[in-house]
Write an enzyme that holds these catalytic residues in place. Structure first.
Site, PDB file in Angstrom:
ATOM      1  CG  ASN A   1      -0.220  -0.089   2.496  1.00 33.33           C
ATOM      2  OD1 ASN A   1       0.522   0.828   2.852  1.00 33.33           O
ATOM      3  ND2 ASN A   1      -0.404  -1.180   3.229  1.00 33.33           N
TER       4      ASN A   1
ATOM      5  CE  LYS B   1       8.179 -12.712 -13.864  1.00 38.08           C
ATOM      6  NZ  LYS B   1       9.043 -12.151 -14.891  1.00 38.08           N
TER       7      LYS B   1
ATOM      8  N   PRO C   1      -3.267 -11.719  10.847  1.00 33.69           N
ATOM      9  CG  PRO C   1      -1.317 -12.207  12.015  1.00 33.69           C
ATOM     10  CD  PRO C   1      -1.953 -12.315  10.663  1.00 33.69           C
ATOM     11  CG  ASP C   2      -6.207  -6.253  14.374  1.00 35.74           C
ATOM     12  OD1 ASP C   2      -5.285  -5.638  14.971  1.00 35.74           O
ATOM     13  OD2 ASP C   2      -7.214  -5.685  13.924  1.00 35.74           O
TER      14      ASP C   2
HETATM   15  O1  C5P Z   1      -8.528  -2.231  11.295  1.00 39.15           O
HETATM   16  P1  C5P Z   1      -7.640  -1.163  10.787  1.00 39.15           P
HETATM   17  O2  C5P Z   1      -6.606  -1.687   9.831  1.00 39.15           O
HETATM   18  O3  C5P Z   1      -8.319   0.022  10.200  1.00 39.15           O
HETATM   19  O4  C5P Z   1      -6.891  -0.624  12.092  1.00 39.15           O
HETATM   20  C1  C5P Z   1      -5.794   0.201  12.027  1.00 39.15           C
HETATM   21  C2  C5P Z   1      -4.950   0.021  13.263  1.00 39.15           C
HETATM   22  O5  C5P Z   1      -4.748  -1.367  13.540  1.00 39.15           O
HETATM   23  C3  C5P Z   1      -3.555   0.562  13.065  1.00 39.15           C
HETATM   24  O6  C5P Z   1      -3.084   0.966  14.327  1.00 39.15           O
HETATM   25  C4  C5P Z   1      -2.807  -0.629  12.529  1.00 39.15           C
HETATM   26  O7  C5P Z   1      -1.405  -0.503  12.725  1.00 39.15           O
HETATM   27  C5  C5P Z   1      -3.405  -1.749  13.320  1.00 39.15           C
HETATM   28  N1  C5P Z   1      -3.455  -3.047  12.595  1.00 39.15           N
HETATM   29  C6  C5P Z   1      -2.668  -4.073  13.055  1.00 39.15           C
HETATM   30  N2  C5P Z   1      -2.727  -5.300  12.433  1.00 39.15           N
HETATM   31  C7  C5P Z   1      -3.553  -5.493  11.374  1.00 39.15           C
HETATM   32  C8  C5P Z   1      -4.344  -4.443  10.907  1.00 39.15           C
HETATM   33  C9  C5P Z   1      -4.265  -3.227  11.538  1.00 39.15           C
HETATM   34  O8  C5P Z   1      -1.920  -3.900  14.029  1.00 39.15           O
HETATM   35  N3  C5P Z   1      -3.579  -6.672  10.781  1.00 39.15           N
END
Ligand code: C5P
Length: 401
Positions: free
Chosen positions: A211, A294, A312-313
């Site tokens: 991105n 590739k 993972p978040d």
């Molecule tokens: O859910 P969203 O991507 O909008 O949330 C943004 C926040 O969550 C930011 O602080 C980003 O660094 C964190 N984030 C994360 N891991 C992810 C997605 C987002 O730590 N997979």
């Protein structure tokens, strides 16, 4: 203009690193400072007062008996409106003089005669054996005990051909240190962990999904935290940025790697992390069927089928730990920031969330932020990212118990 209005006395002592003092002077002037150069006779073997006068725009002082000062007391008058004195390069000999309070030339006398309120910063520069010599180390310990701040040195190749500690910091690093010396130490003794930049999710060995995050905001927050006295670890996706001086950077590519490094940092043996700031623009999905080779175009013109799975978040995982650090999230929205910001803060379960309009800020040097916490929201108007980062660090520091 981080040094606007600052009066800086720059002392040069004898060392090959005097050549870096020229660039350092320019950098401080560009940052808005007024620089008064003072040189020892040894320094003049390495660089001329003409060069230093040309760059600083002020006559250089080299002699205790210089009659250009009205009362003939340059050792007093040159520091009376100084905000800081920086000795760069600072030789082993000059460190010894400072440790003993010697007053046998203009620069040493000026240091001893400085008002107690004027900080003294020294950037050592010497051969590795000179640095390691017990006498030098004793003198350095005395400097620290006397509240004299050391800038570096660094380890690396030396002009003499030897390798080791004693290289003077580069001009830009010295500049960052001088700027940092003016920031309040709001996070002294705290440990801060950050994520920054984009992530890169491979499709095959040469292609991937990423991105437009440049990493600038995260790096600015890391630098502001270091300036505030914190010990800072920055887990960064791929960016073109240099790590801020004093910040430990761990480079990663994918969201999964970023997650794993963050969790390892928090789980390490001496792992007390006080604050976690998630600035990274982490990819929400990775390619589950990434190819080891590739991908080739198909003869029938059909496109490859990519299958996505969720990453993972990282922030939510950290916030859900039994004893989480103080967690700060970022939200890059494209509209309705005030509404989405508060919702996201609650969903992510973090005490502080920083909102910005993503496409308005990616890659730029300025930004505007909205801080959301349990009491509502506060706007930080458009400004440079470094300035905003300092305001954010102050906001975080004020919320730590
Ligand atoms: O859910 P969203 O991507 O909008 O949330 C943004 C926040 O969550 C930011 O602080 C980003 O660094 C964190 N984030 C994360 N891991 C992810 C997605 C987002 O730590 N997979």
């Amino acid at each position: 203009m981080d040094l606007a209005g600052k009066n800086i006395v720059l002392g040069l002592t004898g060392g090959i690193a005097c050549y870096k003092a020229a660039e350092f002077t320019r950098a401080m002037i560009k940052a808005g400072a007024s620089v008064q150069v003072v040189m020892t006779s040894a320094a003049m073997h390495f660089i001329t007062p003409v060069t230093m006068q040309g760059l600083s725009g002020k006559p250089v002082f080299t002699d205790q008996w210089d009659a250009r000062i009205g009362n003939n007391m340059p050792h007093i008058d040159l520091t009376r409106d100084a905000d800081v004195i920086v000795i760069a390069p600072c030789s082993a000999d000059f460190i010894s003089k400072l440790a003993h309070g010697a007053c046998d030339d203009l620069l040493s006398t000026l240091c001893v005669a400085r008002p107690a309120t004027v900080p003294l910063l020294v950037a050592p520069a010497m051969n590795v054996e000179m640095w390691q010599n017990p006498a030098t180390q004793r003198n350095l310990a005395q400097l620290l005990a006397d509240d004299i701040q050391l800038l570096g040195p660094d380890a690396g190749e030396q002009a003499c051909g030897e390798v080791g500690m004693g290289r003077m910091l580069e001009a830009n690093q010295l500049l960052e240190e001088v700027i940092a010396s003016f920031q309040p130490k709001l996070l002294k003794g705290k440990r801060l962990l950050l994520t920054a930049g984009p992530t890169f999710e491979p499709i095959d060995p040469v292609r991937g999904i990423t991105n437009l995050s440049s990493g600038k905001m995260g790096y600015a927050v890391a630098r502001a935290a270091y300036e505030a006295g914190a010990e800072v670890t920055l887990v960064s996706g791929p960016t073109a940025l240099a790590a801020p001086y004093g910040v430990r950077r761990i480079g990663v590519q994918t969201a999964q790697q970023m997650h794993d490094i963050v969790m390892a940092q928090l789980a390490g043996a001496d792992s007390r992390t006080d604050v976690f700031v998630a600035v990274a623009a982490v990819a929400d999905w990775r390619v589950a069927n990434a190819s080891a080779q590739k991908l080739k175009k198909n003869a029938d013109g059909s496109a490859p089928e990519l299958v996505f799975e969720q990453n993972p978040d990282i922030l939510a995982t950290v916030a859900a730990l039994p004893k989480p650090p103080y967690c700060v999230g970022f939200a890059a929205e494209s509209e309705n920031l005030l509404q989405y910001g508060e919702v996201k803060r609650i969903r992510k379960n973090v005490p502080l969330l920083v909102g910005n309009i993503g496409h308005d800020t990616f890659g730029k040097d300025d930004n505007q932020l909205v801080l959301f916490d349990a009491d509502g929201h506060t706007s930080l108007p458009r400004a440079g990212k470094q300035q905003l980062a300092r305001q954010l660090i102050a906001a975080i520091a004020s919320r730590l118990t």
